[in-house]
Design a protein around this motif. Structure first.
Motif, PDB file in Angstrom:
ATOM      1  N   ALA A 403     122.622  10.672  84.200  1.00 12.92           N
ATOM      2  CA  ALA A 403     121.385   9.701  83.806  1.00 12.92           C
ATOM      3  C   ALA A 403     121.038  10.694  82.674  1.00 12.92           C
ATOM      4  O   ALA A 403     121.048  12.096  82.314  1.00 12.92           O
ATOM      5  N   PRO A 404     120.215  10.067  81.830  1.00 11.67           N
ATOM      6  CA  PRO A 404     119.926  10.299  80.301  1.00 11.67           C
ATOM      7  C   PRO A 404     119.349  11.759  80.583  1.00 11.67           C
ATOM      8  O   PRO A 404     118.385  11.914  81.550  1.00 11.67           O
ATOM      9  N   ALA A 405     119.157  12.526  79.646  1.00 11.94           N
ATOM     10  CA  ALA A 405     118.422  13.980  79.944  1.00 11.94           C
ATOM     11  C   ALA A 405     117.326  13.740  79.703  1.00 11.94           C
ATOM     12  O   ALA A 405     115.845  12.936  79.033  1.00 11.94           O
ATOM     13  N   GLY A 406     116.479  14.665  80.491  1.00 15.50           N
ATOM     14  CA  GLY A 406     114.309  14.430  80.170  1.00 15.50           C
ATOM     15  C   GLY A 406     113.981  13.078  81.005  1.00 15.50           C
ATOM     16  O   GLY A 406     112.805  12.560  81.227  1.00 15.50           O
ATOM     17  N   SER A 407     114.738  11.828  81.032  1.00 17.07           N
ATOM     18  CA  SER A 407     114.248  10.762  81.853  1.00 17.07           C
ATOM     19  C   SER A 407     112.798  11.161  83.513  1.00 17.07           C
ATOM     20  O   SER A 407     114.028  12.062  84.224  1.00 17.07           O
ATOM     21  N   PRO A 408     112.409  10.562  83.716  1.00 15.78           N
ATOM     22  CA  PRO A 408     111.477  11.198  84.704  1.00 15.78           C
ATOM     23  C   PRO A 408     112.109  11.008  85.730  1.00 15.78           C
ATOM     24  O   PRO A 408     112.922   9.819  86.337  1.00 15.78           O
ATOM     25  N   ALA A 409     111.821  11.428  86.678  1.00 21.11           N
ATOM     26  CA  ALA A 409     112.681  11.428  88.293  1.00 21.11           C
ATOM     27  C   ALA A 409     112.356  10.267  89.305  1.00 21.11           C
ATOM     28  O   ALA A 409     110.759  10.259  88.955  1.00 21.11           O
ATOM     29  N   ARG A 410     113.596   9.270  89.756  1.00 25.74           N
ATOM     30  CA  ARG A 410     112.561   8.030  89.949  1.00 25.74           C
ATOM     31  C   ARG A 410     113.844   7.795  91.210  1.00 25.74           C
ATOM     32  O   ARG A 410     115.046   7.704  91.002  1.00 25.74           O
ATOM     33  N   ILE A 411     113.521   8.035  92.729  1.00 24.36           N
ATOM     34  CA  ILE A 411     114.495   7.061  93.441  1.00 24.36           C
ATOM     35  C   ILE A 411     113.141   6.311  93.786  1.00 24.36           C
ATOM     36  O   ILE A 411     112.290   6.532  94.305  1.00 24.36           O
ATOM     37  N   GLU A 412     113.745   5.065  93.217  1.00 23.81           N
ATOM     38  CA  GLU A 412     112.664   3.803  93.873  1.00 23.81           C
ATOM     39  C   GLU A 412     111.987   3.568  94.951  1.00 23.81           C
ATOM     40  O   GLU A 412     113.395   2.909  95.597  1.00 23.81           O
ATOM     41  N   LYS A 413     111.366   3.388  95.164  1.00 23.90           N
ATOM     42  CA  LYS A 413     110.638   2.666  96.417  1.00 23.90           C
ATOM     43  C   LYS A 413     111.027   1.377  96.559  1.00 23.90           C
ATOM     44  O   LYS A 413     111.606   0.427  95.659  1.00 23.90           O
ATOM     45  N   ILE A 414     111.534   0.992  97.809  1.00 28.67           N
ATOM     46  CA  ILE A 414     111.919   0.024  98.773  1.00 28.67           C
ATOM     47  C   ILE A 414     111.255  -1.132  98.601  1.00 28.67           C
ATOM     48  O   ILE A 414     112.395  -2.081  97.708  1.00 28.67           O
ATOM     49  N   GLU A 415     109.958  -0.918  98.365  1.00 32.57           N
ATOM     50  CA  GLU A 415     108.954  -1.932  97.412  1.00 32.57           C
ATOM     51  C   GLU A 415     109.463  -2.567  96.696  1.00 32.57           C
ATOM     52  O   GLU A 415     109.732  -3.944  95.998  1.00 32.57           O
ATOM     53  N   THR A 416     109.304  -1.546  95.141  1.00 29.68           N
ATOM     54  CA  THR A 416     110.264  -1.603  93.499  1.00 29.68           C
ATOM     55  C   THR A 416     111.506  -3.307  94.070  1.00 29.68           C
ATOM     56  O   THR A 416     111.514  -3.176  92.697  1.00 29.68           O
ATOM     57  N   ALA A 417     112.660  -2.354  94.892  1.00 30.68           N
ATOM     58  CA  ALA A 417     113.289  -2.876  94.403  1.00 30.68           C
ATOM     59  C   ALA A 417     113.647  -4.538  95.466  1.00 30.68           C
ATOM     60  O   ALA A 417     114.311  -4.920  94.969  1.00 30.68           O
ATOM     61  N   LYS A 418     112.799  -4.557  96.501  1.00 32.07           N
ATOM     62  CA  LYS A 418     112.423  -5.811  96.868  1.00 32.07           C
ATOM     63  C   LYS A 418     111.674  -6.304  95.730  1.00 32.07           C
ATOM     64  O   LYS A 418     112.597  -7.626  95.524  1.00 32.07           O
ATOM     65  N   PHE A 419     111.087  -5.893  95.084  1.00 33.47           N
ATOM     66  CA  PHE A 419     110.278  -7.084  94.031  1.00 33.47           C
ATOM     67  C   PHE A 419     111.189  -7.545  93.259  1.00 33.47           C
ATOM     68  O   PHE A 419     111.358  -8.846  92.654  1.00 33.47           O
ATOM     69  N   ARG A 420     112.210  -6.612  92.521  1.00 34.29           N
ATOM     70  CA  ARG A 420     113.363  -6.899  91.500  1.00 34.29           C
ATOM     71  C   ARG A 420     114.387  -7.688  92.233  1.00 34.29           C
ATOM     72  O   ARG A 420     114.143  -8.732  91.473  1.00 34.29           O
ATOM     73  N   ALA A 421     114.247  -7.437  93.348  1.00 29.59           N
ATOM     74  CA  ALA A 421     115.366  -8.914  94.466  1.00 29.59           C
ATOM     75  C   ALA A 421     114.977  -9.692  93.835  1.00 29.59           C
ATOM     76  O   ALA A 421     115.590 -10.869  93.805  1.00 29.59           O
ATOM     77  N   GLU A 422     113.670 -10.097  94.364  1.00 30.82           N
ATOM     78  CA  GLU A 422     113.208 -11.004  94.244  1.00 30.82           C
ATOM     79  C   GLU A 422     112.931 -11.617  93.467  1.00 30.82           C
ATOM     80  O   GLU A 422     112.689 -13.053  93.369  1.00 30.82           O
ATOM     81  N   LEU A 423     111.980 -11.040  92.203  1.00 39.17           N
ATOM     82  CA  LEU A 423     112.452 -11.587  90.972  1.00 39.17           C
ATOM     83  C   LEU A 423     113.836 -12.604  90.539  1.00 39.17           C
ATOM     84  O   LEU A 423     113.748 -13.602  90.125  1.00 39.17           O
ATOM     85  N   VAL A 424     114.194 -11.435  90.916  1.00 39.78           N
ATOM     86  CA  VAL A 424     115.540 -12.106  89.804  1.00 39.78           C
ATOM     87  C   VAL A 424     116.044 -12.785  91.084  1.00 39.78           C
ATOM     88  O   VAL A 424     117.009 -14.439  90.603  1.00 39.78           O
ATOM     89  N   ALA A 425     116.321 -12.846  92.009  1.00 38.34           N
ATOM     90  CA  ALA A 425     117.177 -14.740  92.623  1.00 38.34           C
ATOM     91  C   ALA A 425     115.779 -15.462  92.560  1.00 38.34           C
ATOM     92  O   ALA A 425     116.231 -16.876  92.450  1.00 38.34           O
ATOM     93  N   GLY A 426     114.567 -15.303  92.516  1.00 41.19           N
ATOM     94  CA  GLY A 426     113.501 -16.396  92.608  1.00 41.19           C
ATOM     95  C   GLY A 426     113.354 -17.629  90.705  1.00 41.19           C
ATOM     96  O   GLY A 426     113.033 -18.560  90.971  1.00 41.19           O
ATOM     97  N   LEU A 427     114.007 -15.913  90.055  1.00 36.30           N
ATOM     98  CA  LEU A 427     113.639 -16.999  88.829  1.00 36.30           C
ATOM     99  C   LEU A 427     115.426 -17.422  88.196  1.00 36.30           C
ATOM    100  O   LEU A 427     115.824 -18.112  87.425  1.00 36.30           O
ATOM    101  N   SER A 428     116.230 -16.786  88.751  1.00 35.98           N
ATOM    102  CA  SER A 428     117.320 -17.424  88.823  1.00 35.98           C
ATOM    103  C   SER A 428     117.763 -19.059  89.411  1.00 35.98           C
ATOM    104  O   SER A 428     119.068 -19.641  89.213  1.00 35.98           O
ATOM    105  N   ARG A 429     116.774 -19.061  90.347  1.00 30.37           N
ATOM    106  CA  ARG A 429     116.633 -21.288  90.765  1.00 30.37           C
ATOM    107  C   ARG A 429     116.320 -21.680  89.340  1.00 30.37           C
ATOM    108  O   ARG A 429     116.245 -21.952  88.856  1.00 30.37           O
ATOM    109  N   SER A 430     116.719 -23.173  89.985  1.00 30.22           N
ATOM    110  CA  SER A 430     117.008 -24.240  89.010  1.00 30.22           C
ATOM    111  C   SER A 430     114.742 -24.460  88.838  1.00 30.22           C
ATOM    112  O   SER A 430     115.267 -24.415  87.320  1.00 30.22           O
ATOM    113  N   ARG A 431     115.129 -24.592  89.676  1.00 30.85           N
ATOM    114  CA  ARG A 431     112.926 -24.480  89.945  1.00 30.85           C
ATOM    115  C   ARG A 431     112.354 -23.224  89.900  1.00 30.85           C
ATOM    116  O   ARG A 431     112.483 -22.297  91.765  1.00 30.85           O
ATOM    117  N   LYS A 432     112.167 -22.250  89.210  1.00 26.97           N
ATOM    118  CA  LYS A 432     111.893 -20.814  89.325  1.00 26.97           C
ATOM    119  C   LYS A 432     110.453 -20.646  90.226  1.00 26.97           C
ATOM    120  O   LYS A 432     109.662 -21.332  90.209  1.00 26.97           O
TER     121      LYS A 432
END
Ligand code: SAH
Ligand code: AVI
Length: 719
Positions: A403-432
Motif C-alpha cells: 500500500a502506498p505510504a500515507g494513503s487513507p485507510a480503506r476497507i471498501e464497503k460492500i456497497e461500493t464494491a457492488k456499485f463498481r461491479a455493476e457500473l463496470v458490468a453495465g458499461l461493458s455491455r453493447s447497450r450501456k
C-alpha cells in the motif's frame, strides 16, 4: 422405542455425511468409460480408477485397520492403493499407477462397496471423540481432495488426446457458480494479525497453530486475473522476457517451451483452451486457469504488482470476504509463501502424520478453492500446496501490492464494491446501462426531494392528494397492532398521511438503499410518533433481509411513488411475489403507480426547465468519480429524457457528447459520440397492466383508484 431411535443422533449424522461425500466420486466417474478411468496421463496425475480405490483404502488403512484382529478386504490391495505412506510398507511406484489393469474397474467398485459396508458397521458403533473422530473427518476431507484431483487428472488425460475430448457435457462445478467481477482493490492496514486454524471445526494439521504475523499495509485485488489480461501479458512478450521471471521459473519456461497457460493452443489465429467440456476459444473475461506459480510471479512482475503472501490473503479474506469475487469456487490462488510449518506445528499422531508435514519443502502455498472443490471442503485457513512449476491444478491468481505510504485507510464497503461491479458490468455491455438504485447517495436523495417539488413533476403531489382521500378507507382494514413496511421510503413524507389515519399502528419498517435519507427520515418519524416503534432497514429491496419480528399484527406493505415502475417487468413481479411471502399471511399491500398519459406531459416531468432532473441523472457520474475514483468528464455527458411507447415507459439516459474513454479504477470504457448510458426506466401503467402484474405475483387487486389529471393510481392488494 424402535431400534434406530436408540442410536445417538451423531452416529446417523456421521453415516449420512459419509454416504453423501462418498457418492460424489462415483457420480463423476459415471459418465466416463473404463478406458478413461484406467489411463495415467503423467506421474503427477493418477487414473480415475486409482482415485476411486485409494480413497477407499484410506478409510481402511486409517480407521478400519486399527480395530484389533481386523482382516483386510484383500491384503494385496494394501500395497496397490497406498499412495505415499512409508510407514505402511511397499507400494506401487507413482509413475506406474496407469499400468494396473488389475484389479479391474469392476473389482474396484466391489472394493469400494465393501469398504462402505464396513464403514457403515463401524459408524453404527459410534466414533467417540478424539483421534478416531478426527481420522474419520480426515478421511472425508481426503476423499473430497481426491474428487478434485480426479477432475484435474482427468483433464490432463483428455489433453493428451489429439481428439480434444469433452469429458463432460456440462462443467462439473461443485465449488459453486462463477461470480461477476467487482473491480478495484481494497487496502488493508495489516499490523499484528493472527492467522491459522483454531477452534472446534475440522482443519488439516498444516493449518495450525494459529499464530501472530506482522503485515505491512497492502492492497489486494477484488478480482482474479482474467484470460484477457493474460493475453495482454503474452502480447507484450511475457513469455519471452527473462527480466520478468524468477531464475528457476525462466529455466523451467525455456525447458518446457511455455508460451501460454497449460491447455491453451493457437488455432487458426485464435487462442483456444481445453476444459472439462472440450476445447473452446479462450474467453477474455473468464479468470485465467492453469498457470504455474512461476508464471503467476512473472505476470505479477509484468503488471507492476506482486503475489500476496498467504498471511495477507488469509487476513484480507477473513476481514472482508464480501468485497472479493471468486475468493473460493473458481481457482486456487497462488501466493508467494513457501509451504513451511507454522510456528509450533505438530503433525497428526500416527500414520496420518505423513499427510502434510513431509511435503514442506520447495512447494508454495495456494489459497481459496476452485470450481472443482467440493462444498464444505475449503476454509479461509486452508493451505493448498504445489511445486512452482506445476500447472495442472485448477490454479490462477489475484494480485497484491504494497500500500502506498500515507494513503487513507480503506476497507471498501460492500456497497461500493457492488456499485463498481455493476457500473463496470453495465458499461461493458453493447447497450450501456446502470440500475437507477445507484442514484441515491445523500446528494441523489436530496435532488429527488427537489424533483418532487418541481411544477412539472406531478406524481408526488397527485399521489399525496389521492392518498389523503383514500387513507381512512385503506387503514380501516389494517386491524390492531399492524406493522407498516415501506419499500424505497426515501423521506417518508407520504407515510405520515397513512400513519395519521392509523393511530393503532404498532411499528413502521422503512426500507431504503440510501442510508442518509433513511436515517434522517426514521429519526424524524420516531420523534413525531413516539408511541410507534420505528425499525429502519438499509438495503436493496430486491434482495430483502428477513423482516424484524415486531408483534402479531397484520403486515402492510407500502410502495408508493411509482418506484415499481423503475423495475424491469420481471423484476417487479418477482419483487411483489417476494414481498407477499415476506409480509406473510393476511398481509395487505398499498401500491402507487403513475398512469400512461400524453407523452408531452411525461417528457416535461422528466426534463424540467430548472434542470433539477438533469442534475439528478448526472449525479450518478459525480458519485462514481467520488466513490470509485472514476474519471467521467461531467461536461461531456448530457441528460436525455425520452418516451418509449413500445415499452410504455419514460427513459432517462446520459449521452456522451463526443468519443471518449472513461477509466473506472483499472478498467477503461470507450464511448462513441452520441452513445448513451440508460440510467432509468419509469414504466407507466393502466389498470389492466397493474392488475396483470399484481396477479402474476399472487396478489388480488382489492381496490384501485385514480387521481384527477395528470393522473396517478393507488391500488390496495390483498393476499
Ligand atoms: N417513496 C418515496 C421515495 C421515492 S424515490 C416517494 O414516493 O416519494 C425512490 C426511493 O427508493 C429512494 O429513496 C431510493 O433510495 C429508494 N430505492 C431505489 N432503489 C432501491 C432499491 N433497490 N432498494 C431499496 N431502496 C431503493
Ligand atoms: C423514484 N422514481 C419513481 C422516480 C420516477 O419518476 O421514476 C425517480 C425520478 N426520475 C426522474 N425523476 C424522478
Amino acid at each position: 422405542m424402535n431400534a434406530s431411535a436408540k442410536i445417538p443422533s451423531v452416529v446417523s449424522d456421521d453415516t449420512v455425511r459419509y454416504h453423501e461425500v462418498r457418492a460424489a466420486m462415483p457420480a463423476l466417474a459415471a459418465e466416463l468409460s473404463a478406458e478413461d478411468l484406467a489411463a495415467q496421463a503423467m506421474t503427477d496425475a493418477s487414473p480415475g480408477k486409482w482415485h476411486l480405490a485409494h480413497s477407499s483404502w484410506f478409510f481402511e488403512a486409517m480407521i478400519l485397520a486399527s480395530e484389533p484382529g481386523y482382516q483386510p478386504v484383500d491384503p494385496r490391495l494394501q500395497q496397490v492403493f497406498n499412495s505415499y505412506y512409508d510407514s505402511l510398507g511397499r507400494r506401487v511406484e507413482r509413475s506406474e499407477r496407469g499400468l494396473m489393469t488389475r484389479p479391474s474397474l469392476e473389482d474396484i467398485g466391489a472394493y469400494r462397496a465393501e469398504i462402505d459396508r464396513r464403514m457403515g458397521a463401524r459408524l453404527a458403533k459410534g466414533l467417540g471423540d478424539g483421534l478416531g473422530r478426527y481420522l474419520f473427518t480426515l478421511g472425508l476431507h481426503h476423499e473430497q481432495q481426491h474428487q478434485e484431483l480426479f477432475l484435474m487428472d482427468l483433464l490432463n488425460l483428455m489433453s493428451r488426446s489429439p481428439l480434444d475430448p469433452s469429458a463432460y457435457k456440462l462443467e462439473p462445478r461443485p465449488g459453486g457458480a462463477l461470480q461477476t467481477p467487482r473491480g478495484g482493490r481494497s487496502r488493508f492496514e495489516g499490523g499484528l494479525v493472527e492467522i491459522g486454524h483454531k477452534g472446534a471445526g475440522f482443519a488439516f494439521d498444516n493449518e495450525g497453530p494459529r499464530h501472530r504475523v506482522w503485515l505491512e499495509p497492502f492492497l489486494l485485488d477484488h478480482d482474479l486475473v482474467t484470460n484477457g489480461q493474460w493475453l495482454a501479458f503474452m502480447a507484450d512478450g511475457g513469455y519471452r522476457r527473462p527480466e520478468l521471471w524468477l531464475a528457476d521459473g525462466w529455466a523451467t519456461a525455456r525447458a518446457e517451451g511455455w508460451d501460454a497457460p497449460l491447455y491453451w493452443r493457437f488455432d487458426d489465429g485464435v487462442w483456444t483452451v481445453l476444459g472439462l467440456v472440450g476445447r473452446a476459444p479462450v474467453e477474455a473475461d473468464a479468470p485465467v486457469r492453469h498457470v504455474s506459480g512461476y508464471e503467476a510471479d512473472a505476470y505479477a512482475c509484468w503488471a507492476g504488482r506482486r503475489l500476496p503472501t498467504e498471511a495477507e490473503w488469509e487476513s484480507a479474506a477473513a476481514t472482508a470476504p464480501d468485497v472479493f469475487s471468486n475468493l473460493t469456487g473458481e481457482v486456487w490462488q497462488h501466493t508467494s509463501s513457501a509451504y513451511s510449518p507454522y510456528p509450533g506445528f505438530r503433525p497428526t499422531e500416527g500414520t496420518a502424520s505423513e499427510y502434510n508435514g513431509k511435503f514442506m519443502a520447495n512447494q508454495r502455498v495456494l489459497r481459496g478453492g476452485s470450481f472443482a472443490t467440493p462444498p464444505g471442503h475449503a476454509r479461509v485457513t486452508y493451505r493448498n500446496f504445489f511445486y512452482p512449476q506445476q500447472r495442472w491444478a485448477f490454479m490462477g491468481l489475484r494480485l497484491a501490492s504494497d500500500a502506498p505510504a500515507g494513503s487513507p485507510a480503506r476497507i471498501e464497503k460492500i456497497e461500493t464494491a457492488k456499485f463498481r461491479a455493476e457500473l463496470v458490468a453495465g458499461l461493458s455491455r453493447s447497450r450501456k446501462t446502470l440500475s437507477p438504485k445507484w442514484f441515491y447517495d445523500a446528494e441523489g436523495s436530496r435532488l429527488f426531494e427537489d424533483i418532487t417539488r418541481l411544477p412539472e413533476y406531478y406524481p408526488t403531489r397527485q399521489e399525496a392528494a389521492l392518498l389523503r382521500d383514500m387513507a381512512p378507507g385503506l387503514t380501516r382494514s389494517f386491524g390492531e397492532n399492524a406493522v407498516l413496511v415501506e419499500f424505497g421510503s426515501g423521506a417518508s413524507e407520504k407515510t405520515r398521511i397513512l400513519i395519521d389515519a392509523a393511530p393503532s399502528l404498532k411499528a413502521y419498517v422503512p426500507i431504503d438503499i440510501s442510508p442518509d435519507a433513511l436515517t434522517a427520515a426514521a429519526a424524524s418519524i420516531a420523534r413525531a410518533y413516539p408511541a410507534m416503534e420505528v425499525a429502519p432497514m438499509v438495503g436493496d429491496f430486491l434482495n430483502l433481509a428477513p423482516l424484524p419480528e415486531l408483534g402479531r399484527g397484520r403486515r402492510v406493505g407500502f410502495f408508493p411513488g411509482s418506484t415499481i415502475g423503475n423495475l424491469e417487468p420481471d423484476q417487479a413481479i418477482a419483487f411483489l411475489a417476494n414481498a407477499r411471502e415476506r409480509l406473510g399471511p393476511s398481509s395487505l399491500f398499498i401500491l402507487g403507480v403513475d398512469l400512461v398519459k400524453d407523452p408531452a406531459l411525461l417528457v416535461a416531468a422528466y426534463d424540467d426547465a430548472q434542470g433539477v432532473t438533469a442534475a439528478f441523472n448526472l449525479n450518478v457520474l459525480v458519485r462514481a468519480n467520488r466513490e470509485l475514483a472514476a474519471d467521467f468528464d461531467l461536461e461531456g455527458f448530457s441528460h436525455l429524457a425520452v418516451w418509449n411507447a413500445g415499452k410504455s415507459r419514460m427513459e432517462m439516459h446520459l449521452r456522451a457528447a463526443r468519443a471518449m474513454t472513461v477509466r473506472i479504477d483499472d478498467t477503461a470504457i470507450a464511448f462513441e459520440a452520441g452513445e448513451t448510458i440508460h440510467t432509468e426506466s419509469s414504466r407507466k401503467f393502466t389498470r389492466a397492466t397493474l392488475t396483470d402484474m399484481a396477479e402474476a405475483a399472487g396478489w388480488h387487486v382489492a381496490a384501485f383508484e385514480t387521481s384527477p389529471e395528470p393522473s396517478v393510481a393507488l391500488a390496495l392488494l390483498s393476499g
